[in-house]
Design an enzyme around this catalytic site. Structure first.
Site, mmCIF file in Angstrom:
data_model
loop_
_atom_site.group_PDB
_atom_site.id
_atom_site.type_symbol
_atom_site.label_atom_id
_atom_site.label_comp_id
_atom_site.label_asym_id
_atom_site.label_seq_id
_atom_site.Cartn_x
_atom_site.Cartn_y
_atom_site.Cartn_z
ATOM 1 C CG ASN A 151 115.100 87.422 96.360
ATOM 2 O OD1 ASN A 151 114.324 88.203 95.817
ATOM 3 N ND2 ASN A 151 116.393 87.448 96.140
ATOM 4 C CB CYS A 339 120.932 84.927 91.530
ATOM 5 S SG CYS A 339 119.989 83.384 91.579
#
Length: 392
Positions: A151, A339
């Site tokens: 990611n 996150c």
């Protein structure tokens, strides 16, 4: 309202596909019963729910009975990983150091329950090789996990090679359960590795491909004893009242965006993005002081990368400063995983041994199906302006 035109943080979340979400909402309003109820309202909702399952399975190219709906990518990862806790004997798990926190942090919790966690680092290109994974596997290893697309760097991991190496290492005995986080892969790269029988499970999330938050899929190629128990929905794999709206939405998103031979539009968009990103990287590298992360990106190299994620560093300009400076110009990027927002650590870059100055200035540009070439060119211009202001 924030403009989608200059949004370049698709790896964090994507703007919703309004047509799909509205259709899914209308359908869920019409079929409002609990899909587990045996009366007509329930059986009516159950049919719609199961139709969504079949649509999702067809898009992924897997069997219908292998698709289980969850609340998102994190829960799908957790269900797979925590299944080891239901085993009568403790052993070891092997996890790549580039995993999303959903797996990396949960592995720490599993280790507190007595399981040994073996972490495998990537090479300097951000790739976790099949050889290093196979070498890390021990006789008592019950679970292995390596993500499909990182990611932060966009590095595509050799999932097929890893799966085959695990079979070879088992040498006729039972191989470890192999899980793949596909959250950044679905709708972004072909998912051919799902055809490999050595890939046991995979996690998907709707909000990365135009769907709503709060719905995901766990693909299971074989039976798994879930550690989390409840009312028994989803064949005891994921208990909880079924989310018909979410199931319908994610199935439509997968059907529309998954890259497969039967979806010529998605293939064409994938190829177009590849050309655009290649040009984007060339323009980035022309900016004085820009460093690609990993360094091989944009050069002739063996490593493969998703055309939807690009990471670069501008030593001398902290990543958060670049992010804020671009935001004031109406361009939205990030410094890494959403996150991990608010945390200054960059564990993935640490494992790649990226120099401190590059790590501190690294930013991520991520694209989606609504991204245009014109917008990418405008982003390059904005980045140049920020750099010129700092390095004049």
């Amino acid at each position: 309202m924030i403009s989608k035109e200059h949004y370049f943080d698709y790896a964090a979340t994507s703007p919703v596909d309004e047509e799909i979400v509205k259709n899914a909402l209308e359908l869920s309003l019409e079929h409002w019963g609990n899909p587990s109820s045996i009366h007509e309202a329930g059986t009516d909702a159950r049919k719609v729910f199961e139709d969504a399952r079949k649509r999702a399975a067809d898009a992924l190219g897997v069997k219908t009975e292998s698709v289980f709906f969850t609340s998102g990518g994190t829960e799908s990862d957790h269900l797979a990983l925590t299944s080891v806790l239901s085993k009568p004997q403790k052993g070891s798990i092997v996890i790549s150091a580039i995993e999303h926190p959903a797996l990396r942090e949960m592995a720490k919790m599993v280790s507190l329950c007595g399981w040994k966690t073996i972490t495998v680092n990537p090479n300097k290109d951000g790739i976790v090789t099949a050889e290093t994974i196979a070498a890390a596997v021990e006789p008592d290893t019950a679970f292995v996990t390596v993500m499909a697309v990182n990611n932060e760097t966009g590095a595509i991991q050799p999932v097929n090679e890893i799966a085959n190496a695990l079979v070879e290492k088992a040498n006729g005995k039972r191989k470890p359960f192999f899980h793949v986080d596909c959250v950044q892969a679905a709708g972004k790269i072909p998912l051919d590795f799902l055809k490999n029988p050595a890939v046991d499970s995979a996690a998907f999330s709707a909000h990365k491909i135009g769907g709503p938050r709060g719905i995901g899929i766990l693909y299971l190629a074989k039976d798994m004893n879930s550690f989390l128990k409840g009312g028994g929905q989803e064949k005891n794999v994921r208990s909880g009242t079924e989310n018909l709206f979410g199931a319908e939405a994610i199935s439509q998103c997968l059907s529309k965006y998954c890259i497969s031979e039967k979806n010529s539009a998605s293939i064409a968009r994938f190829e177009k993005q590849g050309k655009w990103t290649e040009d984007f990287i060339k323009q980035l590298m022309e900016i004085k002081g820009c460093v690609m992360i990993p360094h091989c990106r944009g050069k002739e190299a063996g490593a493969e990368f998703s055309p939807w994620v690009v990471q670069a560093a501008f030593p001398g300009i902290p990543g958060q400063v670049m992010e804020r400076a671009l935001s004031t110009k109406g361009f939205y990027i990030s410094t890494g995983s959403a996150c991990s927002a608010g945390h200054h650590s960059r564990p993935i870059l640490d494992t790649m041994q990226i120099p401190p100055k590059e790590k501190e200035s690294a930013v991520r540009f991520s694209f989606g199906h609504d991204t245009t070439k014109e917008a990418m060119d405008q982003l390059i211009k904005a980045v140049k302006e920020v750099c010129q202001a700092f390095f004049h």
